[in-house]
Enzyme design. Sequence first.
Site, PDB file in Angstrom:
ATOM      1  N   GLY A  50      73.254  -5.046 119.157  1.00  0.00           N
ATOM      2  CA  GLY A  50      73.648  -3.760 119.737  1.00  0.00           C
ATOM      3  C   GLY A  50      72.495  -2.863 120.145  1.00  0.00           C
ATOM      4  N   GLU A 105      69.413   1.449 115.460  1.00  0.00           N
ATOM      5  CA  GLU A 105      70.802   0.986 115.472  1.00  0.00           C
ATOM      6  C   GLU A 105      71.490   1.510 116.732  1.00  0.00           C
ATOM      7  OE1 GLU A 105      72.970  -0.950 114.853  1.00  0.00           O
ATOM      8  OE2 GLU A 105      74.006  -0.593 112.950  1.00  0.00           O
ATOM      9  N   ASP A 106      72.522   0.822 117.179  1.00  0.00           N
ATOM     10  CA  ASP A 106      73.260   1.303 118.356  1.00  0.00           C
ATOM     11  C   ASP A 106      74.207   2.443 117.981  1.00  0.00           C
ATOM     12  OD1 ASP A 106      74.984  -0.349 116.890  1.00  0.00           O
ATOM     13  OD2 ASP A 106      75.625  -1.541 118.611  1.00  0.00           O
ATOM     14  N   ASP A 109      79.154   4.024 112.498  1.00  0.00           N
ATOM     15  CA  ASP A 109      80.607   4.236 112.474  1.00  0.00           C
ATOM     16  C   ASP A 109      81.002   4.559 111.032  1.00  0.00           C
ATOM     17  OD1 ASP A 109      83.293   4.151 113.341  1.00  0.00           O
ATOM     18  OD2 ASP A 109      83.434   2.010 113.015  1.00  0.00           O
ATOM     19  N   LYS A 137      79.211   8.447 114.897  1.00  0.00           N
ATOM     20  CA  LYS A 137      80.616   8.877 114.827  1.00  0.00           C
ATOM     21  C   LYS A 137      80.824   9.574 113.486  1.00  0.00           C
ATOM     22  CE  LYS A 137      82.863   5.132 117.484  1.00  0.00           C
ATOM     23  NZ  LYS A 137      83.670   3.891 117.349  1.00  0.00           N
ATOM     24  N   VAL A 159      83.506   2.517 121.874  1.00  0.00           N
ATOM     25  CA  VAL A 159      82.659   2.623 123.066  1.00  0.00           C
ATOM     26  C   VAL A 159      81.962   1.298 123.367  1.00  0.00           C
ATOM     27  CG1 VAL A 159      82.251   5.113 122.919  1.00  0.00           C
ATOM     28  CG2 VAL A 159      80.767   3.559 121.652  1.00  0.00           C
ATOM     29  N   ASP A 165      79.132  -3.656 122.355  1.00  0.00           N
ATOM     30  CA  ASP A 165      79.983  -4.726 122.860  1.00  0.00           C
ATOM     31  C   ASP A 165      81.421  -4.610 122.390  1.00  0.00           C
ATOM     32  OD1 ASP A 165      79.239  -5.394 120.095  1.00  0.00           O
ATOM     33  OD2 ASP A 165      80.368  -7.230 120.475  1.00  0.00           O
TER      34      ASP A 165
END
Length: 182
Positions: A50, A105-106, A109, A137, A159, A165
């Site tokens: 990611g 990190e992407d 969550d 998030k 997203v 992805d």
Amino acid sequence: MNIDVNGTPMRARSLFTEVQIRARVTQLSQEINRTYPPDEVLVVLMVLHGALLFTADLVRGLAMPTVIESVRLKSYQGTQSTGRVDIVGDTLPASLAGCHVLVVEDIIDTGRSMETLLAHLEGAGAKSVRIATLLDKPEAHEVDIKADFIGFSIGRNFVIGYGLDLDGRYRNLPYVAELIKT
Ligand code: IMP
Ligand code: MG
């Protein structure tokens, strides 16, 4: 763009454009440059896959001697977190002792991936460990994790794009889009 998610038709709606992302990532590189000593090595620990695009852009703006390492975590199936996080191959880079480590990190969550990775890093003897994430998030956090550098805070919608992805697809999109029920 319309996307079928397990039989549910969804629409991908642009959330951050390529230009917005570029501007924010440049700011983050500058923040990181201000945080670390300019002459000490920074190990950028990219979380695959990611963070691939984010890392590639972020490191171009870094001023200190930089080493790029990677680790692969897996927790997602479709748009749902499985709640279990694995380090694929169960290996961390060997060379973290005495280094400043910046995990890239992407998205954060639930926070479980970062919690797991930080626990693995505890024994590595790093001089410092910080987290840079493109997206956060905050409403979805289930554990107490706070990134040191955050590109954008977003809501709970799933997203895709700019590395993110859906079951391995859409990482190549140059922008970030959120999936909306049609
Ligand atoms: P966490 O462990 O729940 O914080 O999840 C983190 C990982 O789940 C991220 O590194 C992503 O790979 C994936 N993930 C979480 N939310 C999204 C999303 O909205 N789109 C794509 N991947 C996501
Ligand atoms: Mg990830």
